[in-house]
Design a protein around this motif. Structure first.
Motif, PDB file in Angstrom:
ATOM      1  N   ARG A  89      17.150  -2.187  20.033  1.00  0.00           N
ATOM      2  CA  ARG A  89      17.284  -2.427  21.472  1.00  0.00           C
ATOM      3  C   ARG A  89      18.717  -2.104  21.869  1.00  0.00           C
ATOM      4  O   ARG A  89      19.602  -1.984  21.036  1.00  0.00           O
ATOM      5  CB  ARG A  89      16.964  -3.885  21.820  1.00  0.00           C
ATOM      6  CG  ARG A  89      15.500  -4.279  21.716  1.00  0.00           C
ATOM      7  CD  ARG A  89      15.362  -5.758  21.997  1.00  0.00           C
ATOM      8  NE  ARG A  89      13.982  -6.196  22.138  1.00  0.00           N
ATOM      9  CZ  ARG A  89      13.601  -7.469  22.207  1.00  0.00           C
ATOM     10  NH1 ARG A  89      14.523  -8.431  22.144  1.00  0.00           N
ATOM     11  NH2 ARG A  89      12.335  -7.789  22.338  1.00  0.00           N
ATOM     12  N   GLY A  90      18.942  -2.028  23.167  1.00  0.00           N
ATOM     13  CA  GLY A  90      20.288  -1.737  23.649  1.00  0.00           C
ATOM     14  C   GLY A  90      20.726  -0.362  23.205  1.00  0.00           C
ATOM     15  O   GLY A  90      19.992   0.627  23.337  1.00  0.00           O
ATOM     16  N   THR A  91      21.932  -0.267  22.642  1.00  0.00           N
ATOM     17  CA  THR A  91      22.464   1.035  22.252  1.00  0.00           C
ATOM     18  C   THR A  91      21.748   1.639  21.050  1.00  0.00           C
ATOM     19  O   THR A  91      21.949   2.819  20.742  1.00  0.00           O
ATOM     20  CB  THR A  91      23.962   0.918  21.938  1.00  0.00           C
ATOM     21  OG1 THR A  91      24.158  -0.088  20.928  1.00  0.00           O
ATOM     22  CG2 THR A  91      24.754   0.540  23.185  1.00  0.00           C
ATOM     23  N   LEU A  92      20.893   0.878  20.374  1.00  0.00           N
ATOM     24  CA  LEU A  92      20.094   1.411  19.263  1.00  0.00           C
ATOM     25  C   LEU A  92      18.646   1.697  19.662  1.00  0.00           C
ATOM     26  O   LEU A  92      17.833   2.083  18.813  1.00  0.00           O
ATOM     27  CB  LEU A  92      20.110   0.439  18.079  1.00  0.00           C
ATOM     28  CG  LEU A  92      21.384   0.420  17.235  1.00  0.00           C
ATOM     29  CD1 LEU A  92      21.309  -0.687  16.191  1.00  0.00           C
ATOM     30  CD2 LEU A  92      21.625   1.769  16.563  1.00  0.00           C
ATOM     31  N   GLU A  93      18.310   1.506  20.934  1.00  0.00           N
ATOM     32  CA  GLU A  93      16.928   1.691  21.365  1.00  0.00           C
ATOM     33  C   GLU A  93      16.450   3.121  21.130  1.00  0.00           C
ATOM     34  O   GLU A  93      15.281   3.358  20.802  1.00  0.00           O
ATOM     35  CB  GLU A  93      16.779   1.322  22.837  1.00  0.00           C
ATOM     36  CG  GLU A  93      15.335   1.330  23.320  1.00  0.00           C
ATOM     37  CD  GLU A  93      15.190   0.716  24.698  1.00  0.00           C
ATOM     38  OE1 GLU A  93      14.051   0.677  25.200  1.00  0.00           O
ATOM     39  OE2 GLU A  93      16.206   0.273  25.274  1.00  0.00           O
ATOM     40  N   GLY A  94      17.341   4.093  21.284  1.00  0.00           N
ATOM     41  CA  GLY A  94      16.954   5.486  21.099  1.00  0.00           C
ATOM     42  C   GLY A  94      16.581   5.829  19.670  1.00  0.00           C
ATOM     43  O   GLY A  94      15.878   6.822  19.432  1.00  0.00           O
TER      44      GLY A  94
END
Length: 216
Positions: A89-94
């Motif tokens: 989620r957040g900056t690791l969602e991609g």
């Protein structure tokens, strides 16, 4: 004719007799369970302070054993293992899926059976859980994003709360409906070369089950 009527009445009474447990009995249940984490997760530090994670639900079979110390008091040991996926989620969602792990959470509860002589017998329980995480693996998406990474999750000790009901099918066989809340807190450790990232994870799943039981 009277003899046959009495025999039929006796058979009917036998088949409708409660499957209640007495002192010293063992209840064995086979359930299908859904483990639904109500997770709260912290930032992945130090590299990804703007990221956290989500853990998916899992459906698996479960086996449990209850020893009846009295007709009201039982001790239940719950045995099951489930597999869960961890997503960013957040900056690791991609990145999408980050890792997966197997979870073995043996749980022992002390139960109070409210109506032990009824055909529908509710119970409540509370106890302790020890959760073991094993076979943790980083996803290929995470490896492609940050490099080869070892994933580890710390084992957990917590409490468990339980409620359920047994419903007679026959003298020895019954349906079971059960729900638990299990306190599971862990720390995830991601080791990429010399860099170590950590995240605090409160899984705290709701475990809902339905199955069939037998009294021995």
């Amino acid at each position: 004719m009277r003899k046959y009527l009495l025999a039929a009445a006796g058979l009917a009474a036998l088949t409708t007799a409660p499957a209640r447990a007495e002192k010293g009995d063992v209840l064995v249940r086979l359930r299908a369970i859904m483990v639904a984490p109500t997770e709260r997760t912290g930032p992945v530090t130090p590299s990804f302070p703007g990221a956290n994670t989500a853990v998916n639900n899992s459906v698996m079979p479960e086996l449990d054993f209850t020893y009846m110390a009295t007709k009201h008091i039982g001790a239940e040991l719950i045995l099951a293992t489930t597999k869960h996926h961890v997503s960013g989620r957040g900056t690791l969602e991609g990145v999408g899926r980050l890792a997966n792990t197997w979870v073995l959470p043996p749980t022992l509860t002390l139960q109070y059976h409210l109506l032990p002589e009824a055909h529908v017998r509710p119970y409540v329980g509370a106890g302790i859980n020890y959760t073991i995480f094993y076979n943790e693996k980083a996803s290929s998406a995470l490896v492609n994003a940050i490099g080869a990474t070892d994933v580890g999750l710390k084992d957990s000790v917590g409490y468990a709360l339980q409620g359920g009901v047994d419903v007679d099918i026959s003298k020895r066989v019954f349906l079971n409906f059960d729900i638990k809340y299990i306190d599971i807190d862990t720390t995830a450790k991601l080791t990429t070369g010399t860099l170590v990232n950590r995240e605090r994870v409160h899984l705290d799943p709701i475990v809902a089950g339905v199955g069939i039981g037998m009294r021995f």
